[in-house]
Each structure stands twice: as structure tokens, then as C-alpha cells.
Design a protein around this motif. Structure first.
Motif, PDB file in Angstrom:
ATOM      1  N   TYR A  46       0.804  -1.221   0.000  1.00 35.50           N
ATOM      2  CA  TYR A  46       0.000   0.000   0.000  1.00 35.50           C
ATOM      3  C   TYR A  46       0.835   1.269   0.000  1.00 35.50           C
ATOM      4  O   TYR A  46       0.326   2.346   0.261  1.00 35.50           O
ATOM      5  CB  TYR A  46      -1.010   0.018   1.153  1.00 35.50           C
ATOM      6  CG  TYR A  46      -2.012  -1.085   1.048  1.00 35.50           C
ATOM      7  CD1 TYR A  46      -3.071  -0.993   0.155  1.00 35.50           C
ATOM      8  CD2 TYR A  46      -1.901  -2.230   1.824  1.00 35.50           C
ATOM      9  CE1 TYR A  46      -3.996  -2.018   0.040  1.00 35.50           C
ATOM     10  CE2 TYR A  46      -2.822  -3.252   1.715  1.00 35.50           C
ATOM     11  CZ  TYR A  46      -3.864  -3.135   0.820  1.00 35.50           C
ATOM     12  OH  TYR A  46      -4.770  -4.147   0.708  1.00 35.50           O
ATOM     13  N   TYR A  48       2.360   4.453  -1.478  1.00 30.42           N
ATOM     14  CA  TYR A  48       1.876   5.289  -2.570  1.00 30.42           C
ATOM     15  C   TYR A  48       2.920   5.306  -3.685  1.00 30.42           C
ATOM     16  O   TYR A  48       4.067   5.683  -3.455  1.00 30.42           O
ATOM     17  CB  TYR A  48       1.596   6.709  -2.075  1.00 30.42           C
ATOM     18  CG  TYR A  48       0.726   7.490  -3.026  1.00 30.42           C
ATOM     19  CD1 TYR A  48      -0.649   7.540  -2.857  1.00 30.42           C
ATOM     20  CD2 TYR A  48       1.268   8.158  -4.114  1.00 30.42           C
ATOM     21  CE1 TYR A  48      -1.464   8.243  -3.725  1.00 30.42           C
ATOM     22  CE2 TYR A  48       0.470   8.864  -4.993  1.00 30.42           C
ATOM     23  CZ  TYR A  48      -0.902   8.892  -4.792  1.00 30.42           C
ATOM     24  OH  TYR A  48      -1.710   9.581  -5.660  1.00 30.42           O
ATOM     25  N   ALA A  51       5.651   8.339  -4.673  1.00 30.96           N
ATOM     26  CA  ALA A  51       5.621   9.271  -3.537  1.00 30.96           C
ATOM     27  C   ALA A  51       6.905  10.097  -3.430  1.00 30.96           C
ATOM     28  O   ALA A  51       6.847  11.288  -3.112  1.00 30.96           O
ATOM     29  CB  ALA A  51       5.372   8.513  -2.237  1.00 30.96           C
ATOM     30  N   LEU A  62       3.076  11.812   0.495  1.00 28.78           N
ATOM     31  CA  LEU A  62       2.052  10.781   0.350  1.00 28.78           C
ATOM     32  C   LEU A  62       2.653   9.487   0.869  1.00 28.78           C
ATOM     33  O   LEU A  62       3.715   9.068   0.402  1.00 28.78           O
ATOM     34  CB  LEU A  62       1.654  10.654  -1.126  1.00 28.78           C
ATOM     35  CG  LEU A  62       1.201  11.958  -1.784  1.00 28.78           C
ATOM     36  CD1 LEU A  62       1.009  11.764  -3.274  1.00 28.78           C
ATOM     37  CD2 LEU A  62      -0.070  12.463  -1.131  1.00 28.78           C
ATOM     38  N   SER A  64       0.741   6.193   2.076  1.00 29.02           N
ATOM     39  CA  SER A  64       0.161   4.933   1.631  1.00 29.02           C
ATOM     40  C   SER A  64      -1.320   5.119   1.370  1.00 29.02           C
ATOM     41  O   SER A  64      -1.912   6.124   1.753  1.00 29.02           O
ATOM     42  CB  SER A  64       0.374   3.836   2.682  1.00 29.02           C
ATOM     43  OG  SER A  64      -0.332   4.157   3.874  1.00 29.02           O
ATOM     44  N   GLY A  65      -1.916   4.135   0.738  1.00 31.59           N
ATOM     45  CA  GLY A  65      -3.340   4.187   0.460  1.00 31.59           C
ATOM     46  C   GLY A  65      -3.802   2.942  -0.263  1.00 31.59           C
ATOM     47  O   GLY A  65      -3.016   2.035  -0.523  1.00 31.59           O
ATOM     48  N   GLY A  67      -5.223   3.115  -3.279  1.00 32.40           N
ATOM     49  CA  GLY A  67      -5.226   3.400  -4.703  1.00 32.40           C
ATOM     50  C   GLY A  67      -6.491   4.060  -5.206  1.00 32.40           C
ATOM     51  O   GLY A  67      -6.644   4.291  -6.405  1.00 32.40           O
ATOM     52  N   LEU A  70      -6.339   9.637  -5.367  1.00 33.52           N
ATOM     53  CA  LEU A  70      -5.131   9.937  -6.123  1.00 33.52           C
ATOM     54  C   LEU A  70      -4.800  11.425  -6.083  1.00 33.52           C
ATOM     55  O   LEU A  70      -5.683  12.273  -6.234  1.00 33.52           O
ATOM     56  CB  LEU A  70      -5.318   9.514  -7.584  1.00 33.52           C
ATOM     57  CG  LEU A  70      -5.695   8.055  -7.813  1.00 33.52           C
ATOM     58  CD1 LEU A  70      -5.955   7.814  -9.289  1.00 33.52           C
ATOM     59  CD2 LEU A  70      -4.629   7.124  -7.275  1.00 33.52           C
ATOM     60  N   LEU A 110      -6.307   7.251   2.123  1.00 30.34           N
ATOM     61  CA  LEU A 110      -4.987   7.792   1.837  1.00 30.34           C
ATOM     62  C   LEU A 110      -4.364   8.306   3.131  1.00 30.34           C
ATOM     63  O   LEU A 110      -4.972   9.086   3.860  1.00 30.34           O
ATOM     64  CB  LEU A 110      -5.076   8.942   0.820  1.00 30.34           C
ATOM     65  CG  LEU A 110      -3.774   9.632   0.441  1.00 30.34           C
ATOM     66  CD1 LEU A 110      -2.797   8.652  -0.213  1.00 30.34           C
ATOM     67  CD2 LEU A 110      -4.046  10.797  -0.494  1.00 30.34           C
TER      68      LEU A 110
END
Length: 177
Positions: A46, A48, A51, A62, A64-65, A67, A70, A110
């Protein structure tokens, strides 16, 4: 006939020894597969993607997330349908302190770090409701808060609240329908 059996048995014995030698030569001494033979992990980290490049160019961290939220360069003039985060720092693609994010699914997550945030605008438009959005923030003193962001308007945070609060850092955005 005996000679044929002996030839056949001799050939079979030689073949069996050859297979055994090849098998022993290809199996590592420990009996386990080597690191080169192992499949890469299918566990999602996860992190990003890109980044480091965004941090270097736009000074936005940024982390993690999933997806589904954005980071996007903010268009000029502002375009409905994007989450807009405002900071007093000169960050973002145009160094204006305005950062834009697009939610690409019904839900999104996010984790990020944007200092000195004073307003967050939901991604709703005049004709369509935006995502329900929760923003997690913290102050320099370590006071954590979670704010429900107006899906179709601006939500003031930190120094922009009445009465003015402490400077806040945006840590997380969670979107849902």
C-alpha cells in the motif's frame, strides 16, 4: 533373449543412476528452494507509488493508500469533482498551497502528511453529492482530531476555525458513499 534382458536392465540401471545424480545436483544442500527460485510476495504494501517524486517536486508527503484517492495537479480554474486541501505552506504542483485529490471508487483511503492545513473541500458538485469524507488531523502539540468534511463545500480546520485553533497537519483522508 537373456542378452536382451541384460542389455535392457543395464540401460535402465544407468538411466536411474543418471536421474539420481541430476536430482541431487539440482537440489540445494539444505533441501529448501534457493531465494532465486522463490516467488515474489503477493502481499500489497500500500505504499503510494511515485511518492518520492511527488515529495521532491510538490513537497507533499504521500505515505500509503488503497489506490482510490489519487493526488492530482490542481487545474486552474478549480474544477468540481476533486477534493481540495488548502495549506498556508507553498506546496503543491503550482506552489500555491492548494492540493487536489480524486476519489476513483465508492470508497478510498490515503495516509499523507500535509502541514498547516486550514481548509478541506469535498468533491461534490452542484448536481452530484460528493463522497462522505473524514479527515484525521493533528497539531504540533499532538492533539488528534477527526473532522467530517462537507461533501459539497469547504470545511475550515485549524487556524481557520472560529475561534482560531492551532495549526494542523492532515494525516489521513477516508472517503465513502
Amino acid at each position: 533373449m537373456r542378452r536382451l534382458n541384460r542389455t535392457f536392465l543395464g540401460t535402465a540401471a544407468i538411466a536411474a543412476v543418471a536421474v539420481a545424480v541430476v536430482s541431487i545436483a539440482t537440489v540445494p544442500a539444505s533441501g529448501a528452494a534457493s531465494a532465486a527460485d522463490e516467488q515474489p510476495s503477493a502481499v500489497e504494501s500500500y505504499i503510494y507509488p511515485g511518492a518520492d517524486a511527488v515529495l521532491a517536486s510538490d513537497r507533499v508527503q504521500l505515505i500509503s493508500g488503497d489506490g482510490h484517492i489519487l493526488y492530482k495537479p490542481c487545474p486552474s480554474p478549480e474544477t468540481p469533482g476533486l477534493i481540495i486541501v488548502r495549506s498556508t505552506d507553498r506546496i503543491g504542483s503550482a506552489s500555491t498551497g492548494k492540493l487536489c485529490f480524486e476519489v476513483t471508487a465508492a470508497t478510498g483511503h490515503l495516509t499523507l502528511k500535509i502541514p498547516n492545513v486550514y481548509a478541506i473541500r469535498g468533491d461534490g458538485t452542484s448536481s452530484a453529492a460528493g463522497h462522505k469524507l473524514k479527515a484525521q488531523l493533528t497539531t504540533d502539540a499532538g492533539a488528534h482530531t477527526t473532522v467530517d468534511v462537507n461533501p459539497n463545500g469547504d470545511t475550515q480546520v485549524g487556524i481557520a476555525t472560529t475561534p482560531p485553533g492551532d495549526a494542523t497537519t492532515l494525516l489521513q483522508l477516508d472517503a465513502s458513499r
